[in-house]
Design an enzyme around this catalytic site. Structure first.
Site, PDB file in Angstrom:
ATOM      1  N   ARG A 130     154.369 181.762 -37.588  1.00 55.18           N
ATOM      2  CA  ARG A 130     153.836 181.530 -38.900  1.00 55.18           C
ATOM      3  C   ARG A 130     153.976 179.961 -39.434  1.00 55.18           C
ATOM      4  O   ARG A 130     153.937 179.454 -40.576  1.00 55.18           O
ATOM      5  CB  ARG A 130     154.702 182.308 -40.143  1.00 55.18           C
ATOM      6  CG  ARG A 130     154.282 183.613 -39.764  1.00 55.18           C
ATOM      7  CD  ARG A 130     154.731 184.523 -41.044  1.00 55.18           C
ATOM      8  NE  ARG A 130     154.691 186.000 -40.958  1.00 55.18           N
ATOM      9  CZ  ARG A 130     155.679 186.720 -40.246  1.00 55.18           C
ATOM     10  NH1 ARG A 130     156.902 186.365 -40.050  1.00 55.18           N
ATOM     11  NH2 ARG A 130     155.402 188.039 -40.015  1.00 55.18           N
ATOM     12  N   LYS A 152     142.464 169.650 -41.008  1.00 56.17           N
ATOM     13  CA  LYS A 152     141.625 170.869 -40.628  1.00 56.17           C
ATOM     14  C   LYS A 152     141.802 171.410 -39.282  1.00 56.17           C
ATOM     15  O   LYS A 152     141.774 170.537 -38.405  1.00 56.17           O
ATOM     16  CB  LYS A 152     139.959 170.407 -40.785  1.00 56.17           C
ATOM     17  CG  LYS A 152     139.647 170.477 -42.071  1.00 56.17           C
ATOM     18  CD  LYS A 152     138.216 170.569 -42.180  1.00 56.17           C
ATOM     19  CE  LYS A 152     137.385 170.399 -44.019  1.00 56.17           C
ATOM     20  NZ  LYS A 152     136.028 170.057 -43.931  1.00 56.17           N
ATOM     21  N   GLU A 194     130.990 159.253 -36.465  1.00 59.78           N
ATOM     22  CA  GLU A 194     131.875 159.568 -37.522  1.00 59.78           C
ATOM     23  C   GLU A 194     132.157 158.419 -38.608  1.00 59.78           C
ATOM     24  O   GLU A 194     132.591 158.475 -39.536  1.00 59.78           O
ATOM     25  CB  GLU A 194     133.143 160.463 -37.329  1.00 59.78           C
ATOM     26  CG  GLU A 194     132.779 161.560 -36.695  1.00 59.78           C
ATOM     27  CD  GLU A 194     132.523 162.833 -37.591  1.00 59.78           C
ATOM     28  OE1 GLU A 194     132.230 162.729 -38.614  1.00 59.78           O
ATOM     29  OE2 GLU A 194     132.424 164.095 -36.961  1.00 59.78           O
ATOM     30  N   LYS A 236     139.175 158.438 -45.384  1.00 57.56           N
ATOM     31  CA  LYS A 236     139.197 159.692 -45.246  1.00 57.56           C
ATOM     32  C   LYS A 236     140.702 160.292 -46.015  1.00 57.56           C
ATOM     33  O   LYS A 236     140.725 161.209 -46.709  1.00 57.56           O
ATOM     34  CB  LYS A 236     139.488 160.104 -43.727  1.00 57.56           C
ATOM     35  CG  LYS A 236     139.635 161.797 -43.703  1.00 57.56           C
ATOM     36  CD  LYS A 236     139.204 162.450 -42.355  1.00 57.56           C
ATOM     37  CE  LYS A 236     139.491 163.668 -42.668  1.00 57.56           C
ATOM     38  NZ  LYS A 236     138.893 164.597 -41.290  1.00 57.56           N
ATOM     39  N   GLU A 246     139.138 171.302 -49.641  1.00 58.15           N
ATOM     40  CA  GLU A 246     137.803 171.006 -49.729  1.00 58.15           C
ATOM     41  C   GLU A 246     137.118 172.128 -51.219  1.00 58.15           C
ATOM     42  O   GLU A 246     136.438 172.913 -50.753  1.00 58.15           O
ATOM     43  CB  GLU A 246     136.796 171.435 -48.661  1.00 58.15           C
ATOM     44  CG  GLU A 246     135.639 171.088 -48.690  1.00 58.15           C
ATOM     45  CD  GLU A 246     134.842 170.925 -47.219  1.00 58.15           C
ATOM     46  OE1 GLU A 246     135.677 170.361 -46.246  1.00 58.15           O
ATOM     47  OE2 GLU A 246     133.781 171.607 -47.081  1.00 58.15           O
ATOM     48  N   ARG A 250     135.837 167.017 -51.046  1.00 57.17           N
ATOM     49  CA  ARG A 250     136.003 166.771 -49.627  1.00 57.17           C
ATOM     50  C   ARG A 250     134.842 167.071 -48.599  1.00 57.17           C
ATOM     51  O   ARG A 250     134.533 166.782 -47.594  1.00 57.17           O
ATOM     52  CB  ARG A 250     137.183 167.514 -48.950  1.00 57.17           C
ATOM     53  CG  ARG A 250     137.424 167.308 -47.518  1.00 57.17           C
ATOM     54  CD  ARG A 250     138.852 167.800 -47.055  1.00 57.17           C
ATOM     55  NE  ARG A 250     138.982 167.518 -45.674  1.00 57.17           N
ATOM     56  CZ  ARG A 250     139.901 167.706 -44.971  1.00 57.17           C
ATOM     57  NH1 ARG A 250     141.226 168.086 -45.758  1.00 57.17           N
ATOM     58  NH2 ARG A 250     140.054 167.574 -43.797  1.00 57.17           N
ATOM     59  N   ASN A 254     131.325 165.762 -44.556  1.00 54.91           N
ATOM     60  CA  ASN A 254     130.505 166.716 -43.767  1.00 54.91           C
ATOM     61  C   ASN A 254     128.840 166.386 -43.758  1.00 54.91           C
ATOM     62  O   ASN A 254     128.066 166.985 -43.450  1.00 54.91           O
ATOM     63  CB  ASN A 254     130.600 168.291 -44.081  1.00 54.91           C
ATOM     64  CG  ASN A 254     131.627 169.033 -43.802  1.00 54.91           C
ATOM     65  OD1 ASN A 254     132.254 168.535 -42.542  1.00 54.91           O
ATOM     66  ND2 ASN A 254     132.361 169.852 -44.344  1.00 54.91           N
ATOM     67  N   HIS A 257     126.635 166.910 -41.112  1.00 60.39           N
ATOM     68  CA  HIS A 257     127.146 168.132 -40.358  1.00 60.39           C
ATOM     69  C   HIS A 257     126.342 169.621 -40.447  1.00 60.39           C
ATOM     70  O   HIS A 257     126.592 170.410 -39.300  1.00 60.39           O
ATOM     71  CB  HIS A 257     128.726 168.296 -40.698  1.00 60.39           C
ATOM     72  CG  HIS A 257     129.582 167.431 -40.338  1.00 60.39           C
ATOM     73  ND1 HIS A 257     129.405 165.980 -40.528  1.00 60.39           N
ATOM     74  CD2 HIS A 257     130.969 167.288 -39.561  1.00 60.39           C
ATOM     75  CE1 HIS A 257     130.684 165.217 -40.135  1.00 60.39           C
ATOM     76  NE2 HIS A 257     131.285 166.086 -39.525  1.00 60.39           N
ATOM     77  N   HIS A 261     125.617 170.701 -36.677  1.00 59.85           N
ATOM     78  CA  HIS A 261     126.464 172.046 -36.453  1.00 59.85           C
ATOM     79  C   HIS A 261     125.358 172.881 -36.012  1.00 59.85           C
ATOM     80  O   HIS A 261     125.579 173.625 -34.924  1.00 59.85           O
ATOM     81  CB  HIS A 261     127.246 172.582 -37.552  1.00 59.85           C
ATOM     82  CG  HIS A 261     128.584 171.907 -37.723  1.00 59.85           C
ATOM     83  ND1 HIS A 261     129.385 172.294 -38.719  1.00 59.85           N
ATOM     84  CD2 HIS A 261     129.227 170.996 -37.097  1.00 59.85           C
ATOM     85  CE1 HIS A 261     130.615 171.649 -38.699  1.00 59.85           C
ATOM     86  NE2 HIS A 261     130.325 170.877 -37.816  1.00 59.85           N
ATOM     87  N   HIS A 274     129.808 166.699 -30.282  1.00 60.28           N
ATOM     88  CA  HIS A 274     129.962 166.825 -31.814  1.00 60.28           C
ATOM     89  C   HIS A 274     129.312 165.458 -32.451  1.00 60.28           C
ATOM     90  O   HIS A 274     128.466 165.828 -33.302  1.00 60.28           O
ATOM     91  CB  HIS A 274     131.220 167.268 -32.355  1.00 60.28           C
ATOM     92  CG  HIS A 274     131.367 167.170 -33.728  1.00 60.28           C
ATOM     93  ND1 HIS A 274     130.858 168.145 -34.411  1.00 60.28           N
ATOM     94  CD2 HIS A 274     132.013 166.269 -34.462  1.00 60.28           C
ATOM     95  CE1 HIS A 274     131.266 168.075 -35.733  1.00 60.28           C
ATOM     96  NE2 HIS A 274     131.954 166.624 -35.705  1.00 60.28           N
TER      97      HIS A 274
END
Ligand code: NAD
Ligand code: GLY
Length: 373
Positions: A130, A152, A194, A236, A246, A250, A254, A257, A261, A274
């Site tokens: 956990r 993330k 990026e 960032k 987000e 935030r 993206n 993206h 993606h 990517h």
């Protein structure tokens, strides 16, 4: 958001401000093999270095030696390399290593590699017993300017990228510029995507600096890399400190993206990098922004030119010969920003400012047709 002098060679520190989850990002040379870099981390009997078959032979010995000053046992798990391995079976290898070595809940994980290793090691750290502490030691440009920062973590699902994961912040991020010297050119370009992203969404002065200094970045000049990494991390850090999970802001990170993606999953993970998907995706999102009247054609051209100069594709791939735009639309619907099946895009709302919005299907299809032609 203050930037240091563009060519300061001094190691820099950027802080992610998240109350009790705050942490520093160190940017400099000679860091990952230096025991003092890792002072002050939570005490533990064991550390597990998570790396891959490409990066471990290059840097795991240096890092492990530095960590031996702090941990009685320094273990290593070496994952298969590549986006195609960012999945459950590979994640399981990390849990296997932790359990086979009877690692307790104080064990500290060290992610040594690019964004794929970082995202998987972070997700393993978030869920093993956990939650155990972890440190990001990013070795790609992309990971140093983006994926190692902000918490993330995720793995891919065949139906969608980064669909299974957690928000989980590291204790420390160590960006060692020396590691970038072994990075292949194609991966360097992917990282530049990026970096370029931060200009149109937040800082057009930085975009101008990138236009002037792109050749130095492509030549891996340390001072230029140090400044680009620091400025990217500052932007960032500012965004993440406003909106860690987000809820809104935030999402601007993206930019490019949603299209990117779709390209990555549509072609099969690992075909396009990517960063290549993001680079081309930014061109597509810029065209969409222009169609929506938010930027002019000159801005689209300026952004496209820089992306192309960075060695990134600016023409989108055809994902289906039967119904290409339809295939893109289907893929883009499986996106974390989608709401009730409606695709939401990050658009540029005037240079240096981003917004998230839906767009008429016909407009989006037109952009796909234009960019795939
Ligand atoms: P990557 O992790 O696949 O690394 C690229 C390649 O470079 C790999 O083959 C790797 O082994 C190799 N490599 C790494 N460091 C090297 C070095 N110093 N020298 C030589 N080779 C080296 O790819 P990436 O571009 O670093 O990361 C992409 C991933 O990051 C994607 O999965 C993407 O979804 C994720 N990502 C996550 C976030 C986030 O916020 N968590 C943000 C952006 C991207
Ligand atoms: N790379 C997008 C984010 O961290 O939110």
């Amino acid at each position: 958001m203050q930037a240091n002098s563009p060519f300061s060679p001094a190691p820099a520190q950027v802080r992610i401000d998240l109350a009790e989850r705050s942490y520093p990002i160190l940017i400099g040379t000679g860091l990952l093999g230096n025991a003092s870099t890792f002072q002050g981390l939570p005490a533990a009997a064991a550390a597990l270095v998570v790396s891959n078959t490409t990066v471990a032979p290059l840097y795991a010995a240096q890092l492990s030696q530095a960590l031996q000053a702090h941990y009685a046992r320094v273990l290593l798990v070496t994952l298969p390399d590549g986006e195609a391995h960012k999945n459950w079976p590979t994640l399981q290898l990390i849990f296997d290593a932790l359990l086979e070595n009877v690692c307790d809940r104080k064990t500290v994980l060290f992610a040594l590699g690019g964004g794929v290793v970082g995202d998987m090691a972070g997700f393993a750290a978030a869920s093993y017993m956990r939650g155990v502490p972890f440190v990001q030691v990013p070795t790609t440009l992309l990971a140093q300017v983006d994926s190692s920062v902000g918490g993330k973590t995720a793995i891919n699902h065949p139906l969608g990228k980064n669909m299974i994961g957690a928000f989980y912040q590291p204790q420390l991020v160590v960006c060692d510029l020396d590691a970038l010297q072994t990075l292949p050119g194609r991966e360097l370009s992917a990282g530049l995507a990026e970096i370029i992203k931060y200009g149109p969404i937040a800082d057009m002065a930085f975009f101008g600096w990138l236009e002037s200094n792109l050749d130095a970045l492509l030549a891996k000049e340390p001072a230029a890399l140090a400044y680009a990494i620091q400025r990217s991390c500052e932007i960032k850090a500012w965004v993440v400190s406003q909106d860690e999970r987000e809820a809104g802001l935030r999402a601007v990170l993206n930019f490019g993206h949603t299209f990117g993606h779709a390209i990555e999953s549509g072609l099969g993970y690992g075909q396009w990098l990517h960063g290549e998907g993001v680079g081309c995706g930014m061109v597509m999102a810029a065209h969409l922004s222009a169609q929506l009247g938010r930027v002019d054609a000159a801005f689209v051209q300026r952004l496209t030119r820089l992306i192309e100069r960075a060695g990134l594709p600016v023409k989108a791939p055809v994902l289906s010969t039967a119904n290409n735009a339809g295939r893109y639309m289907d893929l883009m619907r499986i996106d974390k920003k989608s709401e009730a099946g409606e695709i939401r895009f990050v658009v540029i709302d005037g240079p240096g400012k981003a917004a998230v919005c839906a767009a008429p299907d016909a407009l989006v299809r037109g952009v796909i047709d234009l960019c795939c032609a």
